[in-house]
Design a protein around this motif. Structure first.
Motif, PDB file in Angstrom:
ATOM      1  N   MET A  56       0.818  -1.191   0.000  1.00 19.89           N
ATOM      2  CA  MET A  56       0.000   0.000   0.000  1.00 19.89           C
ATOM      3  C   MET A  56       0.864   1.258   0.000  1.00 19.89           C
ATOM      4  O   MET A  56       0.549   2.217  -0.678  1.00 19.89           O
ATOM      5  CB  MET A  56      -0.916  -0.053   1.220  1.00 19.89           C
ATOM      6  N   LYS A  57       1.946   1.251   0.786  1.00 21.43           N
ATOM      7  CA  LYS A  57       2.829   2.405   0.818  1.00 21.43           C
ATOM      8  C   LYS A  57       3.504   2.621  -0.527  1.00 21.43           C
ATOM      9  O   LYS A  57       3.746   3.740  -0.931  1.00 21.43           O
ATOM     10  CB  LYS A  57       3.889   2.238   1.903  1.00 21.43           C
ATOM     11  N   ASN A  58       3.814   1.547  -1.218  1.00 24.93           N
ATOM     12  CA  ASN A  58       4.477   1.638  -2.502  1.00 24.93           C
ATOM     13  C   ASN A  58       3.576   2.317  -3.538  1.00 24.93           C
ATOM     14  O   ASN A  58       4.036   3.089  -4.354  1.00 24.93           O
ATOM     15  CB  ASN A  58       4.887   0.244  -2.962  1.00 24.93           C
ATOM     16  N   ILE A  59       2.287   2.054  -3.518  1.00 20.88           N
ATOM     17  CA  ILE A  59       1.347   2.667  -4.455  1.00 20.88           C
ATOM     18  C   ILE A  59       1.234   4.166  -4.180  1.00 20.88           C
ATOM     19  O   ILE A  59       1.236   4.977  -5.093  1.00 20.88           O
ATOM     20  CB  ILE A  59      -0.031   1.980  -4.369  1.00 20.88           C
ATOM     21  N   ASN A  60       1.155   4.568  -2.936  1.00 22.20           N
ATOM     22  CA  ASN A  60       1.068   5.982  -2.599  1.00 22.20           C
ATOM     23  C   ASN A  60       2.334   6.728  -3.007  1.00 22.20           C
ATOM     24  O   ASN A  60       2.271   7.856  -3.470  1.00 22.20           O
ATOM     25  CB  ASN A  60       0.827   6.161  -1.097  1.00 22.20           C
ATOM     26  N   PHE A  61       3.475   6.091  -2.838  1.00 22.09           N
ATOM     27  CA  PHE A  61       4.726   6.720  -3.227  1.00 22.09           C
ATOM     28  C   PHE A  61       4.789   6.915  -4.739  1.00 22.09           C
ATOM     29  O   PHE A  61       5.212   7.964  -5.219  1.00 22.09           O
ATOM     30  CB  PHE A  61       5.911   5.879  -2.735  1.00 22.09           C
ATOM     31  N   LYS A  62       4.335   5.931  -5.496  1.00 17.82           N
ATOM     32  CA  LYS A  62       4.348   6.038  -6.954  1.00 17.82           C
ATOM     33  C   LYS A  62       3.383   7.124  -7.433  1.00 17.82           C
ATOM     34  O   LYS A  62       3.700   7.887  -8.336  1.00 17.82           O
ATOM     35  CB  LYS A  62       3.992   4.699  -7.593  1.00 17.82           C
ATOM     36  N   SER A  63       2.209   7.192  -6.833  1.00 18.00           N
ATOM     37  CA  SER A  63       1.255   8.227  -7.249  1.00 18.00           C
ATOM     38  C   SER A  63       1.759   9.615  -6.857  1.00 18.00           C
ATOM     39  O   SER A  63       1.600  10.572  -7.613  1.00 18.00           O
ATOM     40  CB  SER A  63      -0.128   7.962  -6.660  1.00 18.00           C
ATOM     41  N   LEU A  64       2.379   9.717  -5.691  1.00 19.25           N
ATOM     42  CA  LEU A  64       2.950  10.995  -5.272  1.00 19.25           C
ATOM     43  C   LEU A  64       4.085  11.408  -6.198  1.00 19.25           C
ATOM     44  O   LEU A  64       4.190  12.575  -6.596  1.00 19.25           O
ATOM     45  CB  LEU A  64       3.447  10.906  -3.823  1.00 19.25           C
ATOM     46  N   LEU A  65       4.904  10.454  -6.577  1.00 18.63           N
ATOM     47  CA  LEU A  65       6.011  10.731  -7.486  1.00 18.63           C
ATOM     48  C   LEU A  65       5.501  11.154  -8.862  1.00 18.63           C
ATOM     49  O   LEU A  65       6.033  12.085  -9.471  1.00 18.63           O
ATOM     50  CB  LEU A  65       6.916   9.503  -7.599  1.00 18.63           C
ATOM     51  N   SER A  66       4.448  10.518  -9.350  1.00 17.55           N
ATOM     52  CA  SER A  66       3.908  10.885 -10.663  1.00 17.55           C
ATOM     53  C   SER A  66       3.270  12.279 -10.623  1.00 17.55           C
ATOM     54  O   SER A  66       3.407  13.057 -11.567  1.00 17.55           O
ATOM     55  CB  SER A  66       2.911   9.839 -11.148  1.00 17.55           C
ATOM     56  N   ILE A  67       2.594  12.612  -9.540  1.00 13.50           N
ATOM     57  CA  ILE A  67       1.999  13.952  -9.408  1.00 13.50           C
ATOM     58  C   ILE A  67       3.099  15.003  -9.323  1.00 13.50           C
ATOM     59  O   ILE A  67       3.025  16.049  -9.970  1.00 13.50           O
ATOM     60  CB  ILE A  67       1.064  14.013  -8.181  1.00 13.50           C
ATOM     61  N   LEU A  68       4.122  14.731  -8.558  1.00 11.99           N
ATOM     62  CA  LEU A  68       5.240  15.663  -8.425  1.00 11.99           C
ATOM     63  C   LEU A  68       5.957  15.849  -9.759  1.00 11.99           C
ATOM     64  O   LEU A  68       6.331  16.969 -10.122  1.00 11.99           O
ATOM     65  CB  LEU A  68       6.212  15.159  -7.355  1.00 11.99           C
ATOM     66  N   THR A  69       6.123  14.794 -10.512  1.00 11.69           N
ATOM     67  CA  THR A  69       6.748  14.883 -11.833  1.00 11.69           C
ATOM     68  C   THR A  69       5.898  15.721 -12.777  1.00 11.69           C
ATOM     69  O   THR A  69       6.416  16.554 -13.522  1.00 11.69           O
ATOM     70  CB  THR A  69       6.955  13.475 -12.421  1.00 11.69           C
ATOM     71  N   PHE A  70       4.589  15.532 -12.736  1.00 14.80           N
ATOM     72  CA  PHE A  70       3.690  16.313 -13.580  1.00 14.80           C
ATOM     73  C   PHE A  70       3.747  17.798 -13.226  1.00 14.80           C
ATOM     74  O   PHE A  70       3.838  18.654 -14.106  1.00 14.80           O
ATOM     75  CB  PHE A  70       2.255  15.795 -13.450  1.00 14.80           C
ATOM     76  N   VAL A  71       3.717  18.115 -11.943  1.00 19.21           N
ATOM     77  CA  VAL A  71       3.765  19.512 -11.503  1.00 19.21           C
ATOM     78  C   VAL A  71       5.097  20.146 -11.893  1.00 19.21           C
ATOM     79  O   VAL A  71       5.145  21.277 -12.383  1.00 19.21           O
ATOM     80  CB  VAL A  71       3.517  19.617  -9.980  1.00 19.21           C
ATOM     81  N   ALA A  72       6.193  19.427 -11.711  1.00 22.47           N
ATOM     82  CA  ALA A  72       7.509  19.960 -12.068  1.00 22.47           C
ATOM     83  C   ALA A  72       7.612  20.206 -13.569  1.00 22.47           C
ATOM     84  O   ALA A  72       8.135  21.237 -14.007  1.00 22.47           O
ATOM     85  CB  ALA A  72       8.601  19.005 -11.607  1.00 22.47           C
ATOM     86  N   SER A  73       7.096  19.290 -14.377  1.00 20.47           N
ATOM     87  CA  SER A  73       7.152  19.494 -15.829  1.00 20.47           C
ATOM     88  C   SER A  73       6.258  20.657 -16.255  1.00 20.47           C
ATOM     89  O   SER A  73       6.603  21.405 -17.172  1.00 20.47           O
ATOM     90  CB  SER A  73       6.771  18.212 -16.568  1.00 20.47           C
ATOM     91  N   ALA A  74       5.119  20.847 -15.590  1.00 23.36           N
ATOM     92  CA  ALA A  74       4.247  21.982 -15.911  1.00 23.36           C
ATOM     93  C   ALA A  74       4.922  23.300 -15.552  1.00 23.36           C
ATOM     94  O   ALA A  74       4.851  24.274 -16.306  1.00 23.36           O
ATOM     95  CB  ALA A  74       2.919  21.847 -15.174  1.00 23.36           C
ATOM     96  N   VAL A  75       5.604  23.339 -14.419  1.00 26.98           N
ATOM     97  CA  VAL A  75       6.311  24.557 -14.012  1.00 26.98           C
ATOM     98  C   VAL A  75       7.413  24.886 -15.008  1.00 26.98           C
ATOM     99  O   VAL A  75       7.569  26.037 -15.430  1.00 26.98           O
ATOM    100  CB  VAL A  75       6.873  24.404 -12.579  1.00 26.98           C
ATOM    101  N   PHE A  76       8.187  23.898 -15.411  1.00 23.27           N
ATOM    102  CA  PHE A  76       9.246  24.140 -16.392  1.00 23.27           C
ATOM    103  C   PHE A  76       8.674  24.579 -17.736  1.00 23.27           C
ATOM    104  O   PHE A  76       9.236  25.437 -18.411  1.00 23.27           O
ATOM    105  CB  PHE A  76      10.124  22.903 -16.569  1.00 23.27           C
ATOM    106  N   ALA A  77       7.549  24.006 -18.135  1.00 21.40           N
ATOM    107  CA  ALA A  77       6.926  24.392 -19.405  1.00 21.40           C
ATOM    108  C   ALA A  77       6.481  25.849 -19.359  1.00 21.40           C
ATOM    109  O   ALA A  77       6.669  26.600 -20.322  1.00 21.40           O
ATOM    110  CB  ALA A  77       5.746  23.482 -19.709  1.00 21.40           C
ATOM    111  N   PHE A  78       5.901  26.288 -18.254  1.00 21.30           N
ATOM    112  CA  PHE A  78       5.479  27.682 -18.131  1.00 21.30           C
ATOM    113  C   PHE A  78       6.672  28.626 -18.071  1.00 21.30           C
ATOM    114  O   PHE A  78       6.624  29.729 -18.597  1.00 21.30           O
ATOM    115  CB  PHE A  78       4.596  27.883 -16.899  1.00 21.30           C
ATOM    116  N   MET A  79       7.747  28.202 -17.433  1.00 18.33           N
ATOM    117  CA  MET A  79       8.928  29.061 -17.340  1.00 18.33           C
ATOM    118  C   MET A  79       9.528  29.312 -18.719  1.00 18.33           C
ATOM    119  O   MET A  79       9.874  30.439 -19.053  1.00 18.33           O
ATOM    120  CB  MET A  79       9.976  28.430 -16.421  1.00 18.33           C
ATOM    121  N   PHE A  80       9.653  28.296 -19.529  1.00 18.56           N
ATOM    122  CA  PHE A  80      10.263  28.465 -20.841  1.00 18.56           C
ATOM    123  C   PHE A  80       9.303  29.087 -21.845  1.00 18.56           C
ATOM    124  O   PHE A  80       9.719  29.732 -22.787  1.00 18.56           O
ATOM    125  CB  PHE A  80      10.783  27.127 -21.363  1.00 18.56           C
ATOM    126  N   ASN A  81       8.028  28.915 -21.652  1.00 18.89           N
ATOM    127  CA  ASN A  81       7.041  29.472 -22.561  1.00 18.89           C
ATOM    128  C   ASN A  81       6.842  30.962 -22.323  1.00 18.89           C
ATOM    129  O   ASN A  81       6.486  31.696 -23.237  1.00 18.89           O
ATOM    130  CB  ASN A  81       5.709  28.732 -22.406  1.00 18.89           C
TER     131      ASN A  81
END
Length: 97
Positions: free
Chosen positions: A1-26
Motif C-alpha cells: 500500500m505504501k508503494n502505491i502511494n509513493f508512486k502516485s505521489l512521485l507521478s503527481i510531483l513529476t507532472f507539476v515539475a514538468s508543468a512549471v518548467f513548461a510555463f517558465m520556458f514558454n
C-alpha cells in the motif's frame, strides 16, 4: 500500500515539475521589434501648470520641480528620461506614439 502511494505521489510531483518548467520556458519571448528601436525625436516641450491662466504652453526652459510634457515620436519603449544628465521621474503610463 505504501508503494502505491509513493508512486502516485512521485507521478503527481513529476507532472507539476514538468508543468512549471513548461510555463517558465514558454513565458520568455523576444520583445525586440522595430518600434522600440526607432530614434526618439522631441518636437516640442510644454510646461504643465494647472494654476496658470495658460495651463500648458510651449517653453524653451523649465525650472527644477516643474512638470513638463514632451511631444514627438519614438517614445515607445522608453524607460528612463535624463535631463542634463540627471535621472528624472518618468511615468510610462502616459506614453503614446
Amino acid at each position: 500500500m505504501k508503494n502505491i502511494n509513493f508512486k502516485s505521489l512521485l507521478s503527481i510531483l513529476t507532472f507539476v515539475a514538468s508543468a512549471v518548467f513548461a510555463f517558465m520556458f514558454n513565458s520568455c519571448e523576444n520583445n525586440d521589434d522595430k518600434a522600440t528601436s526607432a530614434p526618439v525625436k522631441i518636437t516640442k516641450v510644454y510646461l504643465e501648470d494647472a494654476q496658470s491662466s495658460v495651463p500648458d504652453r510651449e517653453v524653451t526652459f523649465a525650472r527644477l520641480g516643474q512638470t513638463i510634457r514632451l511631444e514627438g515620436s519614438g517614445f515607445t519603449g522608453v524607460t528612463k528620461v535624463y535631463i542634463n544628465g540627471y535621472d528624472n521621474y518618468f511615468n510610462p503610463v502616459f506614453v503614446t506614439d
